[in-house]
Design an enzyme around this catalytic site. Structure first.
Site, mmCIF file in Angstrom:
data_model
loop_
_atom_site.group_PDB
_atom_site.id
_atom_site.type_symbol
_atom_site.label_atom_id
_atom_site.label_comp_id
_atom_site.label_asym_id
_atom_site.label_seq_id
_atom_site.Cartn_x
_atom_site.Cartn_y
_atom_site.Cartn_z
ATOM 1 N N GLU A 1 33.337 16.163 -4.503
ATOM 2 C CA GLU A 1 33.878 14.708 -4.082
ATOM 3 C C GLU A 1 33.925 14.247 -5.372
ATOM 4 O O GLU A 1 35.456 14.124 -6.444
ATOM 5 C CB GLU A 1 34.234 13.290 -3.473
ATOM 6 C CG GLU A 1 35.371 12.554 -3.627
ATOM 7 C CD GLU A 1 37.101 13.869 -2.917
ATOM 8 O OE1 GLU A 1 37.126 13.736 -2.134
ATOM 9 O OE2 GLU A 1 37.432 12.799 -3.613
ATOM 10 N N ASP A 2 32.960 13.288 -6.256
ATOM 11 C CA ASP A 2 32.612 12.477 -7.354
ATOM 12 C C ASP A 2 32.666 13.482 -8.718
ATOM 13 O O ASP A 2 32.112 13.087 -9.542
ATOM 14 C CB ASP A 2 32.160 11.741 -6.939
ATOM 15 C CG ASP A 2 33.304 10.565 -5.923
ATOM 16 O OD1 ASP A 2 34.014 10.663 -5.711
ATOM 17 O OD2 ASP A 2 32.270 9.831 -4.847
#
Ligand code: MN
Length: 502
Positions: free
Chosen positions: A88-89
């Site tokens: 996600e990051d």
């Protein structure tokens, strides 16, 4: 002021060494080197990232992993927790995770990433979120287990966020996550999520409950130590074996819920604190009860034998409430080790009720019972990973009522099967269906995640025999056949009567 009520994870050192130490204590067969590798992989991926609290980002996945390690979760779950925010990051992709940790772990991480994209957008989206989460659970229960730990840690660091966001995340935890944890039989996780969210969703009420219980709990703590000693001594001299005696304080949000039902009067709550006695056998349970009643007088009507008569959800224990020293009222819960584990990890959670407290027929939640069983197995560290993948769900689909209740049906089931699963009257008077807000025929093939509304006509005489050609559930077939029989019988009766008259 609320020091005794802070979430446990905030009292722990959030380091990889601490994580490995907890795992070593709870799961001696775990591959600690592999777990350290996963940590280093995640740390490297998150390098330079900071959380809103100012801490290094890796602290967060580490905290989630520590929460799960205490729950004695399988190694794959711990590794997934460490990696859960990587795709996600960071610039590291799911393919990278698959290359390094295998397809199985990559798939669970992918599920968590997908769920992470859901945001709470008020009550109107609540059902949709719930729906997606249930479908996620159906795919792999590990996704939800890691998600709970992720959320629990996030709740402990809400201070760093703007108030509006604090409220949204806490409300979502209270309305979506905690009820699902409850339905999965994860009573302890449900309680922790609720207590961590409570102060942000209902700050005034939270402070009120804290002010009510704080001194009581402190006074009780001392008293319970004394009561525990007394019971121990008495059990020993009566030769009644026991495994352990623990005290438990009722959680804040549960106290709050119960206060609302009892005129907001704390004096009416007799189960604020309890002593739990775990003993080897059922016979020891009754012997322990007798020993306690010899020591202290029981309150009338408060002796409950859930061993002889288990609760509908299978919960078993002996309960009694006694006037202890100086007339202090204390509840005792007596159970075997096995009963205790079932109560902690599933079977005894109130999942035959929905989160609003109204009854849902237990049979509709049979699949959740199976989930709870799996959850228990997880805790017993069963090594077989495939067991976690819920093959009990093979050939089943999960669909929803407009209110968000889950109905499980066989694959390729139709709106008629759905209608009969809710109530025979609805099946008998069905004329059509709306599936995801689109009008569909009664023979339409349903898919997991569909939201179904049955259109009924009360004047309809009964089901059509043609439905037998497409319904999939035994229950629907039975209902339709029975109605047909009745139909013929009344047709003959009518004939008879008319010839009689004629
Ligand atoms: Mn996270």
């Amino acid at each position: 002021m609320d020091e005794p009520f802070i979430e446990e994870i905030t009292k722990e050192p959030l380091t990889i060494d601490h994580l490995l130490k907890v795992i070593a204590e709870t799961n001696p067969k775990a591959d600690l080197e592999f777990i350290r590798l996963a940590y280093e992989f995640a740390e490297h991926a998150h390098e330079g990232q900071k959380r809103k609290t100012g801490e290094a980002y890796i602290i967060h996945p580490l905290a989630a992993a520590i929460i799960l390690a205490h729950m004695q979760m399988d190694q794959s779950i711990i590794i997934t927790a460490l990696l859960h925010d990587v795709p996600e990051d960071t610039s590291v992709t799911l393919e990278d995770i698959e290359k390094n940790f295998g397809k199985d772990i990559a798939e669970v991480v992918a599920g968590i990433t997908k769920l992470g994209k859901l945001k709470y957008r008020g009550v109107e989206r609540y059902i949709e979120n719930l729906r997606k989460m249930f479908v996620a659970v159906a795919n792999d229960v590990r996704v939800m287990i890691v998600k709970f730990a992720d959320r629990l840690h996030n709740l402990t660091t809400l201070e760093a966020l703007p108030p509006k966001k604090q409220y949204r995340i806490a409300l979502e935890s209270l309305e979506i996550y905690a009820p699902i944890a409850n339905r999965l039989g994860m009573g302890d996780m449900k309680g922790r999520l609720e207590d961590a969210a409570f102060r942000y969703v209902y700050p005034k009420e939270y402070r009120w409950v804290v002010s009510l219980v704080k001194e009581r709990y402190a006074a009780y703590e001392e008293y319970l130590g004394f009561a525990k000693e007394t019971v121990e001594k008495e059990l020993r001299s009566a030769n009644v074996p026991f495994i352990e005696i623990q005290s438990r304080m009722k959680r804040l949000y549960s106290v709050y819920q119960k206060l609302l039902k009892h005129d907001r009067d704390i004096e009416k709550l007799h189960d604020l604190i309890a002593l739990r006695i775990v003993v080897p056998t059922v016979a020891d349970c009754y012997a322990t009860l007798g020993t306690i009643h010899k020591l202290w007088r029981p309150l009338k009507g408060r002796i409950k034998d859930y061993i002889a008569q288990p609760k509908p959800n299978g919960y078993q224990s002996l309960h009694t409430t006694v006037f202890g020293e100086n007339g202090r009222i204390v509840e005792f819960q007596i159970r075997t080790q096995q009963m205790h584990e079932e109560a902690e990890y599933g079977i005894a959670a109130h999942w035959h009720y929905d989160e609003r407290g109204s009854a849902i027929p237990t049979k509709r939640l049979a699949w959740i019972q199976e989930l709870a069983e799996l959850q228990k197995n997880l805790i017993h560290k069963i090594k077989d990973l495939d067991a976690l993948k819920i093959d009990v769900f093979q050939n089943r689909i999960f669909v929803f009522t407009p209110k968000g209740d889950v109905i499980d049906l066989p694959e390729a089931a139709t709106p008629v099967d759905f209608a009969y699963a809710i109530h025979s009257d609805i099946g008998n008077t069905a004329t059509g269906a709306r599936v995801n807000e689109q009008v569909m025929s009664l023979s339409h093939e349903l898919k997991s995640g569909d939201v179904i509304e049955i259109l009924v006509d009360k004047r309809r005489k009964g089901p059509s025999a043609d439905w037998l050609k497409f319904v999939k559930t035994h229950h629907a077939k039975e209902c339709i056949r029975q109605h047909a029989k009745k139909g013929i019988a009344s047709w003959i009766m009518e004939r008879f009567r008319s010839t009689d008259v004629g």
